[in-house]
Scaffold this motif. Structure first.
Motif, PDB file in Angstrom:
ATOM      1  N   GLU A  57       0.884  -1.216   0.116  1.00 55.19           N
ATOM      2  CA  GLU A  57      -0.372  -0.235   0.007  1.00 55.19           C
ATOM      3  C   GLU A  57       0.900   0.895  -0.597  1.00 55.19           C
ATOM      4  O   GLU A  57       0.564   1.879  -0.809  1.00 55.19           O
ATOM      5  CB  GLU A  57      -0.650  -0.170   1.346  1.00 55.19           C
ATOM      6  N   GLN A  58       1.969   1.224   0.473  1.00 61.37           N
ATOM      7  CA  GLN A  58       2.808   2.373   1.006  1.00 61.37           C
ATOM      8  C   GLN A  58       3.305   3.060  -0.228  1.00 61.37           C
ATOM      9  O   GLN A  58       3.140   3.517  -1.274  1.00 61.37           O
ATOM     10  CB  GLN A  58       4.627   2.334   1.649  1.00 61.37           C
ATOM     11  N   ASP A  59       3.962   1.051  -1.186  1.00 57.51           N
ATOM     12  CA  ASP A  59       3.955   1.476  -2.556  1.00 57.51           C
ATOM     13  C   ASP A  59       3.148   2.197  -3.735  1.00 57.51           C
ATOM     14  O   ASP A  59       3.763   3.052  -4.818  1.00 57.51           O
ATOM     15  CB  ASP A  59       4.344  -0.111  -2.856  1.00 57.51           C
ATOM     16  N   ARG A  60       1.620   2.016  -3.454  1.00 53.44           N
ATOM     17  CA  ARG A  60       0.832   2.473  -4.328  1.00 53.44           C
ATOM     18  C   ARG A  60       0.447   4.152  -4.121  1.00 53.44           C
ATOM     19  O   ARG A  60       0.255   4.629  -5.020  1.00 53.44           O
ATOM     20  CB  ARG A  60      -0.692   1.529  -4.140  1.00 53.44           C
ATOM     21  N   LEU A  61       0.798   4.559  -3.013  1.00 55.88           N
ATOM     22  CA  LEU A  61       0.923   6.001  -1.765  1.00 55.88           C
ATOM     23  C   LEU A  61       1.998   6.331  -2.496  1.00 55.88           C
ATOM     24  O   LEU A  61       1.427   7.325  -2.727  1.00 55.88           O
ATOM     25  CB  LEU A  61       0.126   5.717  -0.709  1.00 55.88           C
TER      26      LEU A  61
ATOM     27  N   PRO B  12       3.689   7.486  -5.209  1.00 52.47           N
ATOM     28  CA  PRO B  12       3.762   8.793  -6.069  1.00 52.47           C
ATOM     29  C   PRO B  12       3.112   8.961  -6.234  1.00 52.47           C
ATOM     30  O   PRO B  12       3.204   9.945  -7.358  1.00 52.47           O
ATOM     31  CB  PRO B  12       3.861   6.584  -7.486  1.00 52.47           C
ATOM     32  N   GLU B  13       2.001   9.238  -5.573  1.00 48.63           N
ATOM     33  CA  GLU B  13       0.545  10.296  -5.677  1.00 48.63           C
ATOM     34  C   GLU B  13       0.471  10.886  -4.604  1.00 48.63           C
ATOM     35  O   GLU B  13      -0.253  12.393  -5.123  1.00 48.63           O
ATOM     36  CB  GLU B  13      -0.676   8.877  -5.130  1.00 48.63           C
ATOM     37  N   PHE B  14       1.421  11.037  -3.510  1.00 53.23           N
ATOM     38  CA  PHE B  14       1.773  12.432  -2.936  1.00 53.23           C
ATOM     39  C   PHE B  14       2.145  13.780  -3.538  1.00 53.23           C
ATOM     40  O   PHE B  14       3.524  13.333  -4.945  1.00 53.23           O
ATOM     41  CB  PHE B  14       2.921  12.176  -1.514  1.00 53.23           C
ATOM     42  N   VAL B  15       2.044  14.833  -3.566  1.00 59.05           N
ATOM     43  CA  VAL B  15       2.091  16.394  -4.235  1.00 59.05           C
ATOM     44  C   VAL B  15       2.760  17.112  -3.108  1.00 59.05           C
ATOM     45  O   VAL B  15       2.826  16.571  -1.657  1.00 59.05           O
ATOM     46  CB  VAL B  15       1.587  16.569  -5.014  1.00 59.05           C
TER      47      VAL B  15
ATOM     48  N   TRP C 220      -1.764   8.515   7.859  1.00 58.34           N
ATOM     49  CA  TRP C 220      -3.087   8.605   6.817  1.00 58.34           C
ATOM     50  C   TRP C 220      -3.862   8.047   6.790  1.00 58.34           C
ATOM     51  O   TRP C 220      -4.056   6.712   6.389  1.00 58.34           O
ATOM     52  CB  TRP C 220      -1.470   7.963   5.824  1.00 58.34           C
TER      53      TRP C 220
ATOM     54  N   GLU D  38      -6.801   3.412   1.615  1.00 59.58           N
ATOM     55  CA  GLU D  38      -7.504   2.535   1.520  1.00 59.58           C
ATOM     56  C   GLU D  38      -7.704   1.020   2.531  1.00 59.58           C
ATOM     57  O   GLU D  38      -9.178   1.034   2.615  1.00 59.58           O
ATOM     58  CB  GLU D  38      -7.561   2.110   0.329  1.00 59.58           C
TER      59      GLU D  38
END
Length: 144
Positions: free
Chosen positions: A48-52, A54-57, A121, A125
């Protein structure tokens, strides 16, 4: 908003030090992936960390600085809040100390939901089955 300053917990402060010059200058910042894994995402699975990550800005260094210093612009007087307030916090939050969450809830007369085992966080999900039902129940009660 916090009744005073809001700064990272002391045990995580060393991880944020590389970002501090940019925060002090008010520049946008994005903590490194290892910081994200160790602080706001630490109880989530590696997948889940790996998915999240790249989404951070980038976050606003200016706002973060104002929160850390307790600038008047980020304070909301409790007397100015006339609606129901819910404070939702994570039991394993490494960003916001538990005492700060309790203090915020008390200041605004808020119901306080604490979710043990979750990191900062709480909108991940995997956290939704734990976090969403009591929040929705509170909303239904507050809106009825």
């Amino acid at each position: 908003m916090p009744p005073g300053v809001l700064w990272p917990q002391l045990r995580t402060l060393p991880r944020f030090l590389p970002s501090m010059p940019g925060v002090a200058a008010g520049r946008p910042f994005l903590p490194a992936a290892d910081v994200m894994r160790a602080v706001p995402l630490h109880t989530l699975s590696a997948a889940e960390q790996d998915r999240l990550i790249p989404e951070f800005v980038r976050d606003s260094g200016r706002v973060f600085r104002q929160l850390m210093l307790g600038a008047p612009i980020v304070r909301v007087p409790a007397a100015d809040v006339s609606c129901p307030v819910l404070c939702v916090s994570a039991g394993q939050d490494r960003n916001v100390a538990p005492w700060m969450s309790r203090r915020i809830a008390a200041r605004y007369g808020a119901q306080h939901q604490i979710h043990p085992g979750l990191p900062h966080w709480i909108v991940a999900e995997s956290a939704l089955p734990q976090v969403a039902p009591p929040v929705l129940a509170w909303l239904r009660a507050a809106l009825s």
